[in-house]
Design an enzyme around this catalytic site. Structure first.
Site, PDB file in Angstrom:
ATOM      1  N   ARG A  24      54.362  53.507  51.523  1.00  0.00           N
ATOM      2  CA  ARG A  24      55.464  53.607  50.554  1.00  0.00           C
ATOM      3  C   ARG A  24      56.575  54.735  50.698  1.00  0.00           C
ATOM      4  O   ARG A  24      57.495  55.051  49.760  1.00  0.00           O
ATOM      5  CB  ARG A  24      54.686  53.677  49.049  1.00  0.00           C
ATOM      6  CG  ARG A  24      54.030  52.391  48.969  1.00  0.00           C
ATOM      7  CD  ARG A  24      53.282  52.378  47.653  1.00  0.00           C
ATOM      8  NE  ARG A  24      52.695  51.086  47.834  1.00  0.00           N
ATOM      9  CZ  ARG A  24      51.133  51.045  48.185  1.00  0.00           C
ATOM     10  NH1 ARG A  24      50.688  52.281  48.445  1.00  0.00           N
ATOM     11  NH2 ARG A  24      50.567  50.341  48.078  1.00  0.00           N
TER      12      ARG A  24
ATOM     13  N   THR B 247      48.587  55.140  51.917  1.00  0.00           N
ATOM     14  CA  THR B 247      49.588  54.255  51.981  1.00  0.00           C
ATOM     15  C   THR B 247      50.653  54.787  50.877  1.00  0.00           C
ATOM     16  O   THR B 247      51.834  54.451  50.986  1.00  0.00           O
ATOM     17  CB  THR B 247      49.281  52.800  51.331  1.00  0.00           C
ATOM     18  OG1 THR B 247      48.915  52.963  49.976  1.00  0.00           O
ATOM     19  CG2 THR B 247      48.488  51.906  52.297  1.00  0.00           C
TER      20      THR B 247
ATOM     21  N   TRP C 275      46.131  55.460  45.433  1.00  0.00           N
ATOM     22  CA  TRP C 275      47.150  55.173  46.273  1.00  0.00           C
ATOM     23  C   TRP C 275      48.595  55.066  45.870  1.00  0.00           C
ATOM     24  O   TRP C 275      49.452  54.517  46.335  1.00  0.00           O
ATOM     25  CB  TRP C 275      47.007  53.789  47.024  1.00  0.00           C
ATOM     26  CG  TRP C 275      46.197  52.743  46.325  1.00  0.00           C
ATOM     27  CD1 TRP C 275      44.886  52.551  45.889  1.00  0.00           C
ATOM     28  CD2 TRP C 275      46.922  51.616  45.624  1.00  0.00           C
ATOM     29  NE1 TRP C 275      44.865  51.480  44.989  1.00  0.00           N
ATOM     30  CE2 TRP C 275      46.044  50.790  44.854  1.00  0.00           C
ATOM     31  CE3 TRP C 275      48.378  51.177  45.890  1.00  0.00           C
ATOM     32  CZ2 TRP C 275      46.584  49.796  44.307  1.00  0.00           C
ATOM     33  CZ3 TRP C 275      48.468  50.007  45.076  1.00  0.00           C
ATOM     34  CH2 TRP C 275      47.858  49.285  44.483  1.00  0.00           C
TER      35      TRP C 275
ATOM     36  N   ASN D  47      40.497  51.055  41.249  1.00  0.00           N
ATOM     37  CA  ASN D  47      39.224  50.215  40.676  1.00  0.00           C
ATOM     38  C   ASN D  47      37.890  50.634  41.306  1.00  0.00           C
ATOM     39  O   ASN D  47      38.032  51.344  42.521  1.00  0.00           O
ATOM     40  CB  ASN D  47      39.295  48.637  41.012  1.00  0.00           C
ATOM     41  CG  ASN D  47      39.388  48.466  42.728  1.00  0.00           C
ATOM     42  OD1 ASN D  47      40.558  48.715  43.108  1.00  0.00           O
ATOM     43  ND2 ASN D  47      38.456  48.182  43.257  1.00  0.00           N
TER      44      ASN D  47
ATOM     45  N   ASP E   9      39.431  44.084  38.792  1.00  0.00           N
ATOM     46  CA  ASP E   9      40.311  45.122  39.745  1.00  0.00           C
ATOM     47  C   ASP E   9      41.410  45.407  39.090  1.00  0.00           C
ATOM     48  O   ASP E   9      42.452  45.541  39.535  1.00  0.00           O
ATOM     49  CB  ASP E   9      40.773  43.944  40.819  1.00  0.00           C
ATOM     50  CG  ASP E   9      41.289  44.590  41.975  1.00  0.00           C
ATOM     51  OD1 ASP E   9      41.172  45.902  42.185  1.00  0.00           O
ATOM     52  OD2 ASP E   9      41.937  43.904  42.865  1.00  0.00           O
TER      53      ASP E   9
ATOM     54  N   ASP F  56      42.972  48.029  38.693  1.00  0.00           N
ATOM     55  CA  ASP F  56      43.378  49.458  39.015  1.00  0.00           C
ATOM     56  C   ASP F  56      44.248  50.228  38.118  1.00  0.00           C
ATOM     57  O   ASP F  56      45.224  49.391  37.703  1.00  0.00           O
ATOM     58  CB  ASP F  56      44.231  49.291  40.432  1.00  0.00           C
ATOM     59  CG  ASP F  56      43.485  49.245  41.547  1.00  0.00           C
ATOM     60  OD1 ASP F  56      43.104  50.009  42.398  1.00  0.00           O
ATOM     61  OD2 ASP F  56      43.159  47.740  41.578  1.00  0.00           O
TER      62      ASP F  56
ATOM     63  N   ARG G 126      47.602  47.816  34.402  1.00  0.00           N
ATOM     64  CA  ARG G 126      47.255  46.469  34.880  1.00  0.00           C
ATOM     65  C   ARG G 126      46.442  45.388  33.984  1.00  0.00           C
ATOM     66  O   ARG G 126      46.362  44.360  34.197  1.00  0.00           O
ATOM     67  CB  ARG G 126      46.422  46.756  36.377  1.00  0.00           C
ATOM     68  CG  ARG G 126      46.228  45.710  37.147  1.00  0.00           C
ATOM     69  CD  ARG G 126      45.993  46.101  38.792  1.00  0.00           C
ATOM     70  NE  ARG G 126      45.616  44.844  39.182  1.00  0.00           N
ATOM     71  CZ  ARG G 126      45.243  45.000  40.712  1.00  0.00           C
ATOM     72  NH1 ARG G 126      45.653  46.196  41.354  1.00  0.00           N
ATOM     73  NH2 ARG G 126      44.949  43.905  41.307  1.00  0.00           N
TER      74      ARG G 126
END
Lengths: 557, 268
Positions: free
Chosen positions: A138, A182, A248, A266, A309, A311, A336
């Site tokens: 990114r 990332t 991340w 997560n 999940d 996150d 999320r």
């Protein structure tokens, strides 16, 4: 002939000229100091950090492009990615030079006016490097004469900002255990800070700071507390050793409080919460760490013992505004898990929480913001679905409108399946699986990214709503619906423009106050990062990545 | 003035006087001229003879391109421990790696030939390169040779000339030697020196980094990355000459510099 001799002499003595002519040069780029990054808002012609400034508002004071002249926007240049896959890089722009990455780990210095490349550095990752969801990177961070990039095989590399040559490289995590990086690093003072990915591989997450000059480790904070540390009892047995909780997405920083803020991912295995009883701190939390020591000051967990999940890898967006009549330091967070939160960023105190899409994994939040869990019976759908009601893509806040803008996924649900799974180093650690809820058996579901030019899943399986959230009420003041879902981030400007896009490849500008569509360009590839804006020689530019192309717009000459 | 300006390819940036002077300098070094000495050190016959010895004796383990043993690339002059020709002779005659490489009993002309073939970069028609002492080479690079006044290594030195931090893995010994002895023959075209005059009457000297039909990118004398739209230029001149002249260092000194440059292997 005199001129030619002069030419030769100058070139022969290029090295010796540097100090003598530095003060004479008109276009001499200034060094990127911490003070400049700290005061990024004072130089809106540049885009100095991942989110445009430490508060991560992605709001720019530039106002040359306005609702009145936006029809004159045209493409000035396009740079094609040389590798396939979603392009999530966020450009840094400094004095007319743009620093970008392309997957997996190439760095380029690009002329921001023409899109032409000055240099490219290519890092070759270890063959066993792996990431769950695409070889994404990114972007970079810049400080002094260096550019910093985290790599897929979990190293941090410092490059010479002028010639792209590597200066040092440190091992951040062990690639054999599927640690990866990332995110774009965060610069704070004299340190460069990164977190690690690997939440689908049973890592033990952490965030770590290095001396930006030397690469020497300064501090490290594990997102899963070890034995004897507070919060360790939120894990059972040795689950903590491979409980995930990656970081991340680039964090934020409050210089007055000297706190950095990070969204934590997560717990693992992802979908079998029963296999790891307890709250599983600090998974799905925001953590506030002392910028100098990495010491935890407070945390707030959005989703305890998460089996979906969800996150919390959203950008911690910092605003100063009145709360119940008192000037307050706040943090705005569309999670999320489907809830929008307002937190006191001094103490981590929960102030407000409301669901912004349909939510059935929880029936609401208690007075401390903790959800009342309502897990669905086996085989029944859970709202929001696995990719979340929103995700990592950066939101924006405009101090002019007082609104918080982000991409939400509506009418999107998932049916989860939990399985016992034993941890094996370096292998996927998911604990089950999921299917996306569709209106007809066997119909296509929404995937992680868009790979089909025909939208066979349709809005019945999920679609995007760009939400303009009023943080005072937790209600959307307006929303702008799209047919497909969107992983696009947001950009707002002082002319009350809002730039964003989506998987359909439309790049559009809206009136940030009303949500009225003012302008659009069909770029054709999915937009999976936020646009940025900058100015060179008096011209305001907007850059956005769509598919494999990075396009830069400005007003017609 | 026409726009866009024509790009001028300067045949030579040297004045006739300067050119004569540099020729004189070369002549002054006389018998120490590197090209001559290298030619004399290993003859073409030795290199060709060496290629036959290599195929018969060495290629089984080292491979036809010399890169099949870990950590060694004979063609590119990458060895585990050996640096000088004497080192190589010692390894071939005495064996190495705890006996994994056996000792070879070669006649002196065979031994001489196979070293020549290796030093010629496996090119039977090439020129064998003498590789000297890296420590002395480093001192020359930073001192008498004046290389460090333009070239950067591992974060130190100016960026105006190409950074040489990893030049040892990018270039063969022969090209490294030639870049000193005959720089015009080894200058990569992208690296050509440019002089630009803008419509704002700014004159910019630099090294080209990238170019297309309408724009050019360079690093200027102040180590700034600059990009220009050609239509905005009054003139754009590109030099066909390298920035530095053929070296006046002795053959041994050049060999030491090659030895040093081969140790520059970038960030591992």
């Amino acid at each position: 002939m005199k001129t030619l001799n002069h030419f030769l002499i100058v070139l022969l003595s290029l090295g010796g000229l540097i100090s003598a002519s530095a003060t004479l040069a008109q276009n001499q780029a200034q060094e990127i100091t911490y003070d400049r990054i700290l005061n990024a808002a004072e130089e809106p012609q540049n885009w100095l950090t991942y989110n445009g400034g430490y508060a991560s508002q992605r709001y720019s004071e530039l106002d040359q492009i306005t609702p009145r002249n936006i029809d004159d926007l045209e493409v000035k240049w396009t740079l094609q990615n040389q590798v396939f896959g979603a392009w999530q890089t966020n450009p840094i722009v400094i004095d007319g030079i743009m620093y970008i990455t392309q997957r997996p780990n190439d760095v380029m210095a690009v002329d921001a006016v023409t899109g032409r490349v000055f240099w490219m550095y290519r890092h070759t990752n270890a063959e066993n490097a792996r990431v769950c969801c695409g070889a994404n990177n990114r972007g970079v961070a810049v400080l002094g004469d260096k550019v910093y990039m985290g790599t897929q095989d979990a190293h941090l590399i410092a490059l010479d900002r002028i010639n792209g040559k590597p200066l040092w490289k440190v091992k951040v995590g062990d690639v054999n255990f599927a640690y990866s990086i990332t995110m774009a690093p965060l610069i704070v003072k004299d340190k460069v800070i990164v977190g690690v990915g690997g939440g689908e591989y049973g890592i033990r997450g952490f965030v770590v700071a290095y001396d930006a000059e030397t690469g020497e480790e300064a501090w490290k904070f594990y997102t899963i507390p070890g034995p004897g540390e507070p919060g360790h009892d939120s894990w059972d047995g040795d689950d903590w050793e491979h409980g995930g909780a990656p970081i991340w997405i680039t964090g934020s920083f409050d210089p007055e409080l000297n706190l950095t803020y990070w969204g934590v991912g997560n717990p693992g295995p992802d979908w079998n919460a029963a296999q790891r009883p307890g709250d599983n701190l600090y998974s799905d939390s925001v953590i506030a760490l002392d910028a100098d020591t990495g010491e935890l000051k407070w945390h707030f967990q959005f989703t305890p013992n998460d089996g979906y999940d969800y996150d919390a890898v959203q950008v911690p967006l910092l605003v100063d505004m009145d709360w119940n009549g008192t000037p307050s330091k706040l943090m705005l967070w569309a999670n999320r898990n489907g809830y929008f939160y307002v937190l006191d960023r001094v103490t981590g105190k929960y102030l407000l929480g409301k669901n912004y899409v349909k939510v059935n994994w929880s029936s609401g939040l208690d007075e401390n913001g903790r959800p009342f869990a309502t897990p669905q019976p086996e085989g029944m759908p859970t709202w929001p679905g696995n990719q979340g009601a929103t995700n990592w893509y950066p939101p924006s806040y405009s101090p002019r409108t007082g609104l918080f803008y982000f991409s939400a996924w509506e009418d999107y649900a998932t049916i989860y399946r939990a399985e016992e799974q034993e941890y094996e180093p370096g292998r996927a650690f998911l604990g089950g699986g999921f299917t996306v809820l569709t209106p007809a058996q066997g119909a296509p579901g929404v995937g992680i990214g868009r790979t089909n030019p025909i939208n066979t899943w349709t809005d019945e399986v999920g679609h995007a709503a760009l939400m303009a959230m009023d943080p005072q009420t937790g209600e959307a003041k307006w929303k702008y619906e799209q047919f497909d879902v969107s992983d696009s981030g947001m950009l707002t400007t002082a002319s009350d423009l809002l730039f964003t896009g989506g998987r359909e490849g439309h790049f559009h500008a809206l009136d940030a106050r009303t949500g009225e569509l003012l302008w659009k360009a069909s770029l054709g590839g999915q937009i999976v990062m936020a646009p940025i804006t900058f100015m060179v020689d008096g011209v305001q530019y907007i850059t956005v990545v769509s598919g494999h192309a990075m396009s830069t717009f400005a007003l017609r000459d | 003035m026409t726009y866009p300006p024509q790009k001028h390819r300067l045949q030579s940036l040297l004045s006739p006087r300067l050119w004569r002077l540099s020729c004189l300098l070369l002549l002054a070094t006389g018998g120490q001229s590197v090209a001559q000495e290298s030619d004399h050190q290993y003859t073409s016959e030795a290199i060709q003879a060496g290629s036959r010895v290599y195929v018969q004796q060495c290629a089984l383990c080292h491979g036809p391109q010399g890169e099949t043993v870990d950590g060694i690339n004979l063609r590119l002059g990458q060895f585990r421990t050996a640096r000088t020709d004497d080192d190589l002779a010692g390894v071939i005659s005495g064996g190495a790696a705890g006996g994994r490489m056996p000792a070879f009993t070669l006649r002196p002309e065979e031994l001489n030939g196979v070293i020549a073939y290796i030093r010629a970069g496996f090119d039977p028609s090439g020129v064998a390169i003498s590789i000297g002492d890296a420590t002395r080479g480093k001192a020359l690079f930073e001192g008498k040779g004046e290389c460090a006044s333009c070239h950067r290594v591992n974060g130190k030195g100016p960026r105006t000339a190409p950074d040489l931090s990893d030049i040892g893995v990018l270039r063969t010994p022969a090209i490294l030697q030639n870049s000193m002895v005959a720089p015009a023959a080894t200058l990569l075209p992208i690296n050509r020196a440019v002089r630009i005059v803008t419509r704002r009457e700014e004159t910019v000297f630099g090294r080209r980094l990238n170019e297309d039909t309408y724009t050019v990118q360079l690093i200027d004398a102040n180590e700034q990355l600059r990009s220009f739209v050609k239509a905005d230029l009054v003139s754009y001149e590109l030099s066909s000459e390298p920035v530095h002249q053929p070296t006046t260092l002795s053959g041994d000194e050049v060999a030491d510099l090659v030895g040093y440059l081969l140790t520059l292997r970038g960030m591992q």
